[in-house]
Design a protein around this motif. Structure first.
Motif, mmCIF file in Angstrom:
data_model
loop_
_atom_site.group_PDB
_atom_site.id
_atom_site.type_symbol
_atom_site.label_atom_id
_atom_site.label_comp_id
_atom_site.label_asym_id
_atom_site.label_seq_id
_atom_site.Cartn_x
_atom_site.Cartn_y
_atom_site.Cartn_z
ATOM 1 N N GLN A 75 -4.238 5.488 17.852
ATOM 2 C CA GLN A 75 -3.473 4.173 17.999
ATOM 3 C C GLN A 75 -3.777 3.081 17.446
ATOM 4 O OE1 GLN A 75 -0.397 3.696 19.663
ATOM 5 N NE2 GLN A 75 -0.475 6.141 19.532
ATOM 6 N N ASP A 76 -5.105 3.095 16.713
ATOM 7 C CA ASP A 76 -5.601 1.882 16.068
ATOM 8 C C ASP A 76 -5.702 1.889 14.643
ATOM 9 O OD1 ASP A 76 -6.113 0.661 18.564
ATOM 10 O OD2 ASP A 76 -7.862 1.770 18.840
ATOM 11 N N THR A 77 -5.298 3.176 14.047
ATOM 12 C CA THR A 77 -5.354 3.109 12.564
ATOM 13 C C THR A 77 -4.107 3.765 12.005
ATOM 14 O OG1 THR A 77 -7.788 3.655 12.751
ATOM 15 C CG2 THR A 77 -6.882 4.464 10.741
ATOM 16 N N HIS A 78 -3.763 2.923 10.960
ATOM 17 C CA HIS A 78 -2.457 3.345 10.390
ATOM 18 C C HIS A 78 -2.623 3.272 8.962
ATOM 19 C CE1 HIS A 78 1.985 1.829 9.356
ATOM 20 N NE2 HIS A 78 1.810 3.226 9.722
ATOM 21 N N PHE A 79 -1.758 4.479 8.343
ATOM 22 C CA PHE A 79 -2.058 4.786 6.722
ATOM 23 C C PHE A 79 -0.483 4.741 6.252
ATOM 24 C CE2 PHE A 79 -5.726 6.836 8.118
ATOM 25 C CZ PHE A 79 -6.753 6.316 7.312
ATOM 26 N N TYR A 80 -0.205 4.012 5.259
ATOM 27 C CA TYR A 80 1.175 4.224 5.061
ATOM 28 C C TYR A 80 1.311 4.344 3.321
ATOM 29 C CZ TYR A 80 0.459 -0.604 3.978
ATOM 30 O OH TYR A 80 -0.126 -1.908 3.596
ATOM 31 N N SER A 81 2.533 4.893 2.751
ATOM 32 C CA SER A 81 2.517 4.938 1.510
ATOM 33 C C SER A 81 4.139 4.685 1.151
ATOM 34 C CB SER A 81 2.026 5.906 0.728
ATOM 35 O OG SER A 81 2.653 7.180 1.245
ATOM 36 N N GLY A 82 4.476 4.349 -0.040
ATOM 37 C CA GLY A 82 5.909 4.116 -0.085
ATOM 38 C C GLY A 82 6.359 4.051 -1.805
ATOM 39 N N ILE A 83 7.621 3.959 -1.874
ATOM 40 C CA ILE A 83 8.098 3.751 -3.240
ATOM 41 C C ILE A 83 9.421 2.821 -3.147
ATOM 42 C CG2 ILE A 83 9.617 6.070 -2.984
ATOM 43 C CD1 ILE A 83 9.319 6.491 -5.803
ATOM 44 N N SER A 84 9.721 2.138 -4.099
ATOM 45 C CA SER A 84 10.749 1.397 -4.100
ATOM 46 C C SER A 84 11.483 1.165 -5.421
ATOM 47 C CB SER A 84 10.529 -0.262 -3.488
ATOM 48 O OG SER A 84 9.736 -0.608 -4.616
ATOM 49 N N TYR A 85 12.727 0.952 -5.445
ATOM 50 C CA TYR A 85 13.769 0.851 -6.590
ATOM 51 C C TYR A 85 14.343 -0.519 -6.230
ATOM 52 C CZ TYR A 85 17.070 2.142 -10.235
ATOM 53 O OH TYR A 85 17.819 2.197 -11.296
ATOM 54 N N ILE A 86 14.349 -1.193 -7.480
ATOM 55 C CA ILE A 86 15.256 -2.478 -7.432
ATOM 56 C C ILE A 86 16.612 -1.876 -7.967
ATOM 57 C CG2 ILE A 86 15.619 -4.736 -8.585
ATOM 58 C CD1 ILE A 86 12.563 -4.658 -8.904
ATOM 59 N N VAL A 87 17.507 -2.372 -7.247
ATOM 60 C CA VAL A 87 19.133 -1.817 -7.418
ATOM 61 C C VAL A 87 19.640 -2.744 -8.290
ATOM 62 C CG1 VAL A 87 21.157 -1.276 -6.231
ATOM 63 C CG2 VAL A 87 19.054 -0.518 -5.032
ATOM 64 N N ASN A 88 19.245 -3.910 -8.159
ATOM 65 C CA ASN A 88 20.025 -4.983 -8.768
ATOM 66 C C ASN A 88 19.144 -6.095 -8.925
ATOM 67 O OD1 ASN A 88 22.315 -6.382 -10.139
ATOM 68 N ND2 ASN A 88 22.447 -7.855 -8.488
ATOM 69 N N SER A 89 18.851 -6.658 -10.108
ATOM 70 C CA SER A 89 18.162 -7.730 -10.432
ATOM 71 C C SER A 89 18.538 -8.990 -11.324
ATOM 72 C CB SER A 89 16.603 -6.851 -10.852
ATOM 73 O OG SER A 89 15.593 -8.303 -11.299
ATOM 74 N N THR A 90 18.162 -9.847 -10.914
ATOM 75 C CA THR A 90 18.315 -11.128 -11.705
ATOM 76 C C THR A 90 16.932 -12.045 -11.880
ATOM 77 O OG1 THR A 90 20.773 -11.520 -11.429
ATOM 78 C CG2 THR A 90 19.692 -13.370 -12.453
ATOM 79 N N PRO A 91 15.977 -12.051 -12.997
ATOM 80 C CA PRO A 91 16.427 -11.363 -14.297
ATOM 81 C C PRO A 91 16.174 -9.751 -14.281
ATOM 82 C CG PRO A 91 14.324 -12.337 -14.287
ATOM 83 C CD PRO A 91 14.781 -12.701 -13.074
ATOM 84 N N ASN A 92 16.385 -9.232 -15.254
ATOM 85 C CA ASN A 92 16.415 -7.743 -15.344
ATOM 86 C C ASN A 92 15.056 -7.454 -15.758
ATOM 87 O OD1 ASN A 92 17.415 -5.091 -15.555
ATOM 88 N ND2 ASN A 92 17.422 -5.029 -17.629
ATOM 89 N N VAL A 93 14.576 -6.335 -14.827
ATOM 90 C CA VAL A 93 13.043 -5.960 -14.886
ATOM 91 C C VAL A 93 13.172 -4.618 -14.658
ATOM 92 C CG1 VAL A 93 12.286 -8.174 -13.964
ATOM 93 C CG2 VAL A 93 12.711 -6.353 -12.303
ATOM 94 N N SER A 94 12.069 -3.856 -15.033
ATOM 95 C CA SER A 94 11.788 -2.513 -14.609
ATOM 96 C C SER A 94 11.666 -2.194 -13.019
ATOM 97 C CB SER A 94 10.160 -2.183 -15.286
ATOM 98 O OG SER A 94 10.128 -0.623 -15.121
ATOM 99 N N ARG A 95 12.180 -1.062 -12.825
ATOM 100 C CA ARG A 95 12.989 -1.136 -11.500
ATOM 101 C C ARG A 95 11.792 -0.490 -10.321
ATOM 102 N NH1 ARG A 95 18.603 -2.800 -11.357
ATOM 103 N NH2 ARG A 95 19.149 -3.257 -13.687
ATOM 104 N N TRP A 96 10.820 0.542 -10.864
ATOM 105 C CA TRP A 96 10.277 1.405 -9.784
ATOM 106 C C TRP A 96 9.095 0.482 -9.424
ATOM 107 C CZ3 TRP A 96 12.234 5.042 -7.616
ATOM 108 C CH2 TRP A 96 13.370 5.990 -8.321
ATOM 109 N N ALA A 97 8.517 0.670 -8.125
ATOM 110 C CA ALA A 97 7.209 0.249 -7.578
ATOM 111 C C ALA A 97 6.764 1.248 -6.706
ATOM 112 C CB ALA A 97 7.542 -1.189 -6.974
ATOM 113 N N PHE A 98 5.263 1.214 -6.536
ATOM 114 C CA PHE A 98 4.677 2.060 -5.661
ATOM 115 C C PHE A 98 3.546 1.214 -4.688
ATOM 116 C CE2 PHE A 98 5.831 4.198 -9.573
ATOM 117 C CZ PHE A 98 6.417 5.293 -9.105
#
Length: 263
Positions: free
Chosen positions: A155-178
């Motif tokens: 209950q006191d220790t939390h681990f997490y991981s994730g991935i994200s993708y930019i669907v739309n962007s101004t200005p245009n950039v590379s989309r993926w992040a971890f």
């Protein structure tokens, strides 16, 4: 007669399926624990970088409805909305005019199954310079899809991981992040002061400056049953790409102290 039997069978199966779960309107909390070392988490916090800069995060979430298993209390699911504002104020002539303002709104679905947590978010964020800035602004707007998984070691220790993708962007950039991170509280018997540590690590395709790393060391006061909801005082070290949208191509290294209250 065949149609009547069909509808009776369908009704029976529907009742059987939903009898094992309960629907909750406006449920409390969230299945996915907040990742408060993430500089862009939904949170209520103030941080101070010496006497020159103040950062304020003001955010909240609102679960619209939830589904909870009647047979297994460790399984539940939420759908909701979230929003936040991130502001920086910089000292100038013995005052602190507003320098930047980033606004986020989003939609989330989350579920918890025992110690495992899963989250899907779709967020929109825009970033602006305020009248306290002397820099030139850029057009900045993004919609991002985020998938994250968390694990409660206890209950006191939390681990997490994730991935994200930019669907739309101004200005245009590379989309993926971890993303990768963790938080842990270290209870000392029945003490109402609990030390904690947390970190968040990101690799963002939008920037040539990688990785971005944030670390928190601090103490939580009050020691409620869920200690991560305590009032917290902490030291923070951040290095990497500037989390503010108007400066996302700039590199920063910051030391700050802060206070935070779990919403």
């Amino acid at each position: 007669m065949r149609y009547l039997l069909f509808y009776l069978t369908l009704l029976y199966l529907s009742n059987s399926a939903f009898s094992a779960v309960g629907l909750e309107l406006i449920p409390k909390d969230r299945p996915f624990r907040l990742t408060f070392a993430d500089p862009r988490e939904i949170r209520m916090a103030l941080t101070f970088e010496g006497s020159s800069k103040i950062n304020a995060s003001i955010g909240n979430y609102f679960s619209l409805f939830g589904i909870r298993s009647e047979e297994n209390s460790d399984w539940f699911f939420h759908v909701g909305l979230e929003g936040a504002g991130y502001f920086t104020m910089k000292q100038a002539d013995h005052r602190f005019p507003l320098e930047t303002a980033d606004g986020l709104i989003g939609f989330y679905t989350e579920t918890a199954v025992g110690p495992f947590q899963y989250q899907c978010r779709l967020t929109h964020i825009s970033a602006h310079l305020a009248d306290g800035s002397t820099d030139g602004s850029i057009a900045f707007s993004r919609e991002t899809a985020v998938l994250r998984m968390g694990y409660l070691l206890n209950q006191d220790t939390h681990f997490y991981s994730g991935i994200s993708y930019i669907v739309n962007s101004t200005p245009n950039v590379s989309r993926w992040a971890f993303q990768l991170g963790a938080s842990s509280f270290f209870k000392i018997s029945e003490s109402k002061i609990v030390p904690f540590s947390a970190f968040d690590l990101k690799h963002k395709g939008e920037s040539a400056i990688n990785p971005s790393f944030n670390m928190q060391l601090g103490i939580a006061f009050g020691n409620p049953p869920e200690v991560y909801k305590s009032f917290r005082f902490f030291y923070s070290y951040y290095t990497g790409t500037d989390p503010r949208g108007q400066y996302f191509t700039k590199q920063v290294t910051e030391h700050s102290v802060g206070i935070e209250m779990q919403i």
